[in-house]
Design an enzyme around this catalytic site. Structure first.
Site, PDB file in Angstrom:
ATOM      1  N   GLY A  97      29.088  37.176  42.227  1.00 19.91           N
ATOM      2  CA  GLY A  97      28.926  36.458  40.964  1.00 19.91           C
ATOM      3  C   GLY A  97      29.899  35.300  40.842  1.00 19.91           C
ATOM      4  O   GLY A  97      29.545  34.214  40.350  1.00 19.91           O
ATOM      5  N   ASP A  98      31.137  35.511  41.296  1.00 20.96           N
ATOM      6  CA  ASP A  98      32.133  34.437  41.268  1.00 20.96           C
ATOM      7  C   ASP A  98      31.729  33.313  42.223  1.00 20.96           C
ATOM      8  O   ASP A  98      31.961  32.134  41.945  1.00 20.96           O
ATOM      9  CB  ASP A  98      33.499  34.979  41.659  1.00 20.96           C
ATOM     10  CG  ASP A  98      33.910  36.180  40.829  1.00 20.96           C
ATOM     11  OD1 ASP A  98      33.639  36.190  39.614  1.00 20.96           O
ATOM     12  OD2 ASP A  98      34.484  37.129  41.409  1.00 20.96           O
TER      13      ASP A  98
END
Length: 300
Positions: A249-250
């Protein structure tokens, strides 16, 4: 300048085991350390993509020195506030299944919080701030709002990657991008989403509350982009074998930022974000430029 904020960084100490036997001495078949934390992950992927950033937050002790050293090797500038005590170590045991033991982290004083905010007050409308993650017990529960209220008149471009009330309470500061997943969206609006139409409807509620763009991550189904002035866009994730979802996600956020800073095109930034998140999921480490470009070539 791009600035990433990590409230509670960590050293992730990953130990690979054939089998974990409780109450006995276990021998690893390999281990490695790496700097961890959502904002730090964004900075590392940005560096892998050739994009400079400043990483900030709170660091302390010999563990904090290790993280700063590792970031320096990658060309990432440090803007961390130094605190008493040691930055935490998170132990991840990987055998037949994964077991994680997350450290508590050091105490952070009001003076140190103020030092961080004063640093962030130097940002301008030319800068982009990524603020993400949960709030550790050593900080006030409303730390997001305290920071954003103080820098509101600086008109900094904001990307917020948080959940629940933390995310909802930041929307009045008009972030450029927020990134919930479907489950988090359902929790925020106390509903169950059955189809894409309902997904879009609920994502648009975040636009109404102040966000400019919403990316709803859908795991293996890719992600949905809903933004002001553009038609909703659903992109499927590239095909590949998922090896490790930590930091995916990052990585999506980092890929989005890299293309957005280059072109200002939200749809292209979204597409590169999907490719970058997938590249990290398909490898043991975080995405590289070569891996991202290879996946972009496979995407419709």
């Amino acid at each position: 300048m791009i600035v990433t904020l990590t409230f509670s960084p960590a050293i992730d100490y990953v130990v690979d085991l054939d089998h974990l036997e409780k109450g006995a001495i276990n021998r690893s078949r390999g281990e490695h350390c790496m700097p961890g934390g959502k904002g730090i992950n964004v900075s590392i992927v940005l560096a892998n993509l050739g994009r400079k950033s400043i990483a900030t937050g709170f660091l302390g002790g010999f563990t904090g020195d290790y993280i700063e050293g590792e970031l320096r090797k990658r060309g990432i500038e440090s803007g961390f506030v130094q605190v008493d005590g040691n930055t935490r170590i998170n132990v991840k045991l990987r055998g037949e299944e994964e077991t994680a033991i997350n450290g508590q982290g050091p105490h952070i004083t009001e003076k140190q919080i103020e030092e961080l905010i004063v640093f962030l007050e130097k940002l301008t409308k030319e800068d982009l701030l990524v603020i993400s993650g949960t709030v550790p017990s050593s900080l006030p529960s409303d730390i997001y709002e305290k920071i954003l209220a103080r820098i509101e008149d600086r008109h900094v471009q904001l990307i917020v990657d948080a959940t629940g009330d933390i995310l909802l309470n930041t929307l009045k500061y008009r972030p450029l991008l927020v990134k919930p997943n479907q489950e988090e969206l359902e929790e925020m609006f106390h509903t169950v989403i059955h189809d894409e139409e309902e997904l879009i409807e609920n994502a648009k509620k975040l636009l109404d509350l102040g966000a400019s763009n919403v990316i709803v991550s859908l795991g293996g189904d890719g992600a949905l982009l809903v933004g002001k002035g553009i038609a909703p866009l659903h992109l499927k994730a590239p095909k590949g074998k998922v090896v490790n979802t930590v930091g995916a996600g990052d990585s999506l956020v980092a890929g989005f930022i890299d293309e957005y800073v280059s072109s200002g095109n939200i749809a292209k930034a979204f597409r590169q974000g999907i490719a970058t998140g997938s590249a990290s999921a398909f490898s043991e480490g975080l995405a590289t430029r070569e891996e991202v470009e290879a996946l972009l070539n496979t995407m419709e």
